[in-house]
Design a protein around this motif. Structure first.
Motif, PDB file in Angstrom:
ATOM      1  N   GLU A 134      -0.827 -29.808  43.925  1.00 32.68           N
ATOM      2  CA  GLU A 134      -0.647 -29.269  45.275  1.00 32.68           C
ATOM      3  C   GLU A 134      -1.748 -28.276  45.620  1.00 32.68           C
ATOM      4  O   GLU A 134      -2.099 -28.118  46.802  1.00 32.68           O
ATOM      5  CB  GLU A 134       0.720 -28.581  45.394  1.00 32.68           C
ATOM      6  N   ALA A 135      -2.314 -27.624  44.616  1.00 31.59           N
ATOM      7  CA  ALA A 135      -3.364 -26.638  44.864  1.00 31.59           C
ATOM      8  C   ALA A 135      -4.590 -27.275  45.507  1.00 31.59           C
ATOM      9  O   ALA A 135      -5.321 -26.619  46.267  1.00 31.59           O
ATOM     10  CB  ALA A 135      -3.766 -25.947  43.558  1.00 31.59           C
ATOM     11  N   PHE A 136      -4.828 -28.557  45.243  1.00 26.04           N
ATOM     12  CA  PHE A 136      -6.017 -29.220  45.764  1.00 26.04           C
ATOM     13  C   PHE A 136      -5.896 -29.565  47.245  1.00 26.04           C
ATOM     14  O   PHE A 136      -6.836 -30.108  47.837  1.00 26.04           O
ATOM     15  CB  PHE A 136      -6.332 -30.467  44.946  1.00 26.04           C
ATOM     16  N   GLN A 137      -4.776 -29.245  47.874  1.00 26.26           N
ATOM     17  CA  GLN A 137      -4.686 -29.348  49.326  1.00 26.26           C
ATOM     18  C   GLN A 137      -5.633 -28.355  49.993  1.00 26.26           C
ATOM     19  O   GLN A 137      -6.078 -28.563  51.117  1.00 26.26           O
ATOM     20  CB  GLN A 137      -3.254 -29.113  49.790  1.00 26.26           C
ATOM     21  N   ASP A 138      -5.927 -27.264  49.296  1.00 25.08           N
ATOM     22  CA  ASP A 138      -6.886 -26.261  49.770  1.00 25.08           C
ATOM     23  C   ASP A 138      -8.284 -26.715  49.361  1.00 25.08           C
ATOM     24  O   ASP A 138      -8.589 -26.802  48.170  1.00 25.08           O
ATOM     25  CB  ASP A 138      -6.556 -24.909  49.138  1.00 25.08           C
ATOM     26  N   LYS A 142     -11.575 -25.941  43.624  1.00 28.76           N
ATOM     27  CA  LYS A 142     -12.323 -27.007  42.953  1.00 28.76           C
ATOM     28  C   LYS A 142     -12.058 -27.054  41.454  1.00 28.76           C
ATOM     29  O   LYS A 142     -12.198 -28.101  40.832  1.00 28.76           O
ATOM     30  CB  LYS A 142     -13.826 -26.845  43.213  1.00 28.76           C
ATOM     31  N   GLN A 143     -11.723 -25.919  40.867  1.00 25.77           N
ATOM     32  CA  GLN A 143     -11.473 -25.904  39.427  1.00 25.77           C
ATOM     33  C   GLN A 143     -10.175 -25.171  39.130  1.00 25.77           C
ATOM     34  O   GLN A 143      -9.962 -24.036  39.560  1.00 25.77           O
ATOM     35  CB  GLN A 143     -12.613 -25.240  38.653  1.00 25.77           C
ATOM     36  N   ILE A 144      -9.313 -25.841  38.370  1.00 29.43           N
ATOM     37  CA  ILE A 144      -8.033 -25.295  37.938  1.00 29.43           C
ATOM     38  C   ILE A 144      -8.031 -25.250  36.420  1.00 29.43           C
ATOM     39  O   ILE A 144      -8.549 -26.154  35.758  1.00 29.43           O
ATOM     40  CB  ILE A 144      -6.870 -26.175  38.446  1.00 29.43           C
ATOM     41  N   VAL A 145      -7.462 -24.205  35.856  1.00 28.92           N
ATOM     42  CA  VAL A 145      -7.247 -24.126  34.413  1.00 28.92           C
ATOM     43  C   VAL A 145      -5.750 -24.057  34.152  1.00 28.92           C
ATOM     44  O   VAL A 145      -5.023 -23.331  34.848  1.00 28.92           O
ATOM     45  CB  VAL A 145      -7.954 -22.900  33.791  1.00 28.92           C
ATOM     46  N   CYS A 146      -5.297 -24.825  33.164  1.00 26.04           N
ATOM     47  CA  CYS A 146      -3.899 -24.820  32.750  1.00 26.04           C
ATOM     48  C   CYS A 146      -3.834 -24.501  31.257  1.00 26.04           C
ATOM     49  O   CYS A 146      -4.474 -25.184  30.450  1.00 26.04           O
ATOM     50  CB  CYS A 146      -3.251 -26.174  32.984  1.00 26.04           C
ATOM     51  N   VAL A 147      -3.058 -23.499  30.897  1.00 28.49           N
ATOM     52  CA  VAL A 147      -2.819 -23.179  29.491  1.00 28.49           C
ATOM     53  C   VAL A 147      -1.470 -23.773  29.120  1.00 28.49           C
ATOM     54  O   VAL A 147      -0.449 -23.448  29.727  1.00 28.49           O
ATOM     55  CB  VAL A 147      -2.828 -21.660  29.248  1.00 28.49           C
ATOM     56  N   ALA A 148      -1.484 -24.656  28.150  1.00 30.61           N
ATOM     57  CA  ALA A 148      -0.262 -25.395  27.841  1.00 30.61           C
ATOM     58  C   ALA A 148      -0.183 -25.716  26.355  1.00 30.61           C
ATOM     59  O   ALA A 148      -0.877 -25.112  25.535  1.00 30.61           O
ATOM     60  CB  ALA A 148      -0.193 -26.672  28.691  1.00 30.61           C
ATOM     61  N   HIS A 149       0.675 -26.666  26.016  1.00 26.44           N
ATOM     62  CA  HIS A 149       0.999 -27.012  24.630  1.00 26.44           C
ATOM     63  C   HIS A 149       0.409 -28.368  24.266  1.00 26.44           C
ATOM     64  O   HIS A 149       0.107 -29.184  25.147  1.00 26.44           O
ATOM     65  CB  HIS A 149       2.516 -27.036  24.451  1.00 26.44           C
ATOM     66  N   GLY A 150       0.292 -28.628  22.969  1.00 26.49           N
ATOM     67  CA  GLY A 150      -0.303 -29.869  22.518  1.00 26.49           C
ATOM     68  C   GLY A 150       0.380 -31.101  23.077  1.00 26.49           C
ATOM     69  O   GLY A 150      -0.267 -32.025  23.581  1.00 26.49           O
ATOM     70  N   ARG A 184     -11.160 -35.611  44.516  1.00 28.99           N
ATOM     71  CA  ARG A 184     -10.019 -34.823  44.975  1.00 28.99           C
ATOM     72  C   ARG A 184      -8.878 -35.707  45.495  1.00 28.99           C
ATOM     73  O   ARG A 184      -7.719 -35.546  45.076  1.00 28.99           O
ATOM     74  CB  ARG A 184     -10.458 -33.860  46.084  1.00 28.99           C
ATOM     75  N   GLU A 185      -9.171 -36.620  46.401  1.00 30.77           N
ATOM     76  CA  GLU A 185      -8.103 -37.416  46.998  1.00 30.77           C
ATOM     77  C   GLU A 185      -7.466 -38.355  45.989  1.00 30.77           C
ATOM     78  O   GLU A 185      -6.243 -38.556  45.993  1.00 30.77           O
ATOM     79  CB  GLU A 185      -8.630 -38.192  48.201  1.00 30.77           C
ATOM     80  N   GLU A 186      -8.263 -38.918  45.093  1.00 35.02           N
ATOM     81  CA  GLU A 186      -7.706 -39.806  44.080  1.00 35.02           C
ATOM     82  C   GLU A 186      -6.833 -39.036  43.102  1.00 35.02           C
ATOM     83  O   GLU A 186      -5.775 -39.515  42.679  1.00 35.02           O
ATOM     84  CB  GLU A 186      -8.829 -40.543  43.352  1.00 35.02           C
ATOM     85  N   VAL A 187      -7.273 -37.836  42.734  1.00 31.32           N
ATOM     86  CA  VAL A 187      -6.475 -36.999  41.835  1.00 31.32           C
ATOM     87  C   VAL A 187      -5.163 -36.616  42.509  1.00 31.32           C
ATOM     88  O   VAL A 187      -4.093 -36.685  41.897  1.00 31.32           O
ATOM     89  CB  VAL A 187      -7.274 -35.740  41.415  1.00 31.32           C
ATOM     90  N   ARG A 188      -5.219 -36.237  43.774  1.00 30.87           N
ATOM     91  CA  ARG A 188      -4.006 -35.857  44.496  1.00 30.87           C
ATOM     92  C   ARG A 188      -3.023 -37.022  44.604  1.00 30.87           C
ATOM     93  O   ARG A 188      -1.813 -36.816  44.641  1.00 30.87           O
ATOM     94  CB  ARG A 188      -4.364 -35.355  45.896  1.00 30.87           C
ATOM     95  N   ARG A 189      -3.535 -38.241  44.635  1.00 28.68           N
ATOM     96  CA  ARG A 189      -2.673 -39.418  44.696  1.00 28.68           C
ATOM     97  C   ARG A 189      -2.198 -39.858  43.309  1.00 28.68           C
ATOM     98  O   ARG A 189      -1.566 -40.897  43.170  1.00 28.68           O
ATOM     99  CB  ARG A 189      -3.419 -40.564  45.384  1.00 28.68           C
ATOM    100  N   MET A 190      -2.540 -39.050  42.313  1.00 30.03           N
ATOM    101  CA  MET A 190      -2.103 -39.257  40.928  1.00 30.03           C
ATOM    102  C   MET A 190      -2.703 -40.520  40.319  1.00 30.03           C
ATOM    103  O   MET A 190      -2.106 -41.172  39.481  1.00 30.03           O
ATOM    104  CB  MET A 190      -0.574 -39.247  40.826  1.00 30.03           C
ATOM    105  N   TYR A 191      -3.960 -40.851  40.738  1.00 34.19           N
ATOM    106  CA  TYR A 191      -4.718 -41.880  40.051  1.00 34.19           C
ATOM    107  C   TYR A 191      -5.258 -41.288  38.756  1.00 34.19           C
ATOM    108  O   TYR A 191      -5.284 -40.066  38.568  1.00 34.19           O
ATOM    109  CB  TYR A 191      -5.897 -42.360  40.904  1.00 34.19           C
ATOM    110  N   ARG A 192      -5.732 -42.145  37.877  1.00 33.21           N
ATOM    111  CA  ARG A 192      -6.388 -41.662  36.667  1.00 33.21           C
ATOM    112  C   ARG A 192      -7.676 -40.928  37.028  1.00 33.21           C
ATOM    113  O   ARG A 192      -8.400 -41.333  37.954  1.00 33.21           O
ATOM    114  CB  ARG A 192      -6.718 -42.815  35.723  1.00 33.21           C
ATOM    115  N   CYS A 193      -7.978 -39.879  36.269  1.00 37.34           N
ATOM    116  CA  CYS A 193      -9.237 -39.177  36.451  1.00 37.34           C
ATOM    117  C   CYS A 193     -10.380 -40.044  35.913  1.00 37.34           C
ATOM    118  O   CYS A 193     -10.169 -40.988  35.144  1.00 37.34           O
ATOM    119  CB  CYS A 193      -9.192 -37.829  35.742  1.00 37.34           C
ATOM    120  N   THR A 194     -11.592 -39.720  36.310  1.00 40.29           N
ATOM    121  CA  THR A 194     -12.736 -40.568  35.965  1.00 40.29           C
ATOM    122  C   THR A 194     -13.490 -40.104  34.731  1.00 40.29           C
ATOM    123  O   THR A 194     -14.306 -40.847  34.186  1.00 40.29           O
ATOM    124  CB  THR A 194     -13.715 -40.625  37.149  1.00 40.29           C
ATOM    125  N   LEU A 195     -13.240 -38.881  34.281  1.00 38.05           N
ATOM    126  CA  LEU A 195     -14.006 -38.341  33.160  1.00 38.05           C
ATOM    127  C   LEU A 195     -13.147 -37.381  32.359  1.00 38.05           C
ATOM    128  O   LEU A 195     -12.368 -36.599  32.917  1.00 38.05           O
ATOM    129  CB  LEU A 195     -15.253 -37.592  33.679  1.00 38.05           C
TER     130      LEU A 195
END
Length: 207
Positions: A134-138, A142-150, A184-195
Motif C-alpha cells: 500500500e505504501a507504493f501508492q505514494d 521508492k525503497q522500503i525496508v522490512c525487518v522480519a524472520h527467516g 511499481r504497478e506490477e509489484v502493487r498488483r502482486m506480480y512476481r518481482c523481476t530481480l
C-alpha cells in the motif's frame, strides 16, 4: 518508462535462543550480545523511504540498531510461524516426540500441536505483504525496508521472487539483506518481482 521500486528484507539478528537452536516462532526474546555485535559490524542500505518490522522484540531491536532515527511500522502479520508446543524447545528435546516427527516429515500439511498451520501462516504473511505494498501508492516511496524472520522472508520470496524456487531453497542467515526489485504497478498488483539482489543495493542503483 519503468518506475522501479525496491523492497529490502533484513532478517533479525541472533538471539540466545537462536544460538541454542530453539524454536522461537512467537516467543519474544531479545537479541543476544553476539547478535548486536554482528549487526553493528555489517553494512546495510541507506535509510529507506518507509521502514516496516515484525512486532516481536528481536525484529524491533534489529530495526532500531540499523536505523536509529527511524520509527518502524510494526506488523504482526510479519511474525514467524507459531510453533505451538514446540516453542522454546530444541531438536534434542523433541526427537522422541511422534508429533514432532510427523510435523518434520510434512510441515506444509501437518501443523505443530497448538501451533499455526502452514496455510494460516501463508495467508497471514500475504496479508502483511498487501499492507506493505500500500505504501507504493505514494509515488515518492521508492525503497522500503522490512525487518522480519527467516520463515516470513522465505514465504514471500517463494511467492513473489523472480524465480520459481521452493520455500527451502532460500538461504537467509541472521542479519542478511535481500532485496526484491520490480516495476511499481506490477509489484502493487502482486506480480512476481523481476530481480532478487543479495546484499544491500548501492546508492547509484537506487536512483
Amino acid at each position: 518508462m519503468v518506475d522501479r521500486v525496491v523492497i529490502t528484507f533484513i532478517r533479525h539478528g541472533l538471539t540466545r535462543e537462536n544460538q541454542e537452536k530453539r524454536y522461537i516462532g512467537w516467543s519474544n526474546p531479545s537479541l543476544s550480545e553476539q547478535g548486536i555485535r554482528e549487526l553493528k559490524s555489517k553494512v546495510y542500505p541507506k535509510s529507506p523511504d518507509r521502514l516496516f518490522s515484525s512486532d516481536l522484540n528481536r525484529c524491533i531491536e534489529t530495526a532500531n540498531i540499523i536505523y536509529p532515527h527511524l520509527k518502524p511500522i510494526l506488523l504482526k502479520e510479519l511474525r514467524e510461524m507459531n510453533f505451538g508446543d514446540f516453542e522454546g524447545k530444541t531438536f534434542e528435546d523433541l526427537r522422541d516426540d511422534i508429533q514432532y516427527e510427523q510435523w518434520l516429515n510434512d510441515p506444509f500439511q501437518i501443523p505443530p500441536p497448538n501451533g499455526e498451520s502452514y496455510a494460516s501462516f501463508k495467508k497471514r504473511i500475504h496479508n502483511g505483504w498487501s499492507r506493505i505494498l500500500e505504501a507504493f501508492q505514494d509515488p515518492s516511496i521508492k525503497q522500503i525496508v522490512c525487518v522480519a524472520h527467516g520463515g516470513s522472508i522465505r514465504e514471500l520470496f517463494t511467492q513473489f521472487g523472480p524465480s520459481d524456487q521452493g520455500f527451502w531453497d532460500y538461504s537467509i542467515k541472521h542479519g542478511d539483506v535481500l532485496s526484491l526489485v520490480g516495476d511499481r504497478e506490477e509489484v502493487r498488483r502482486m506480480y512476481r518481482c523481476t530481480l532478487l539482489q543479495v546484499g544491500p543495493l548501492m546508492e547509484k542503483e537506487n536512483g
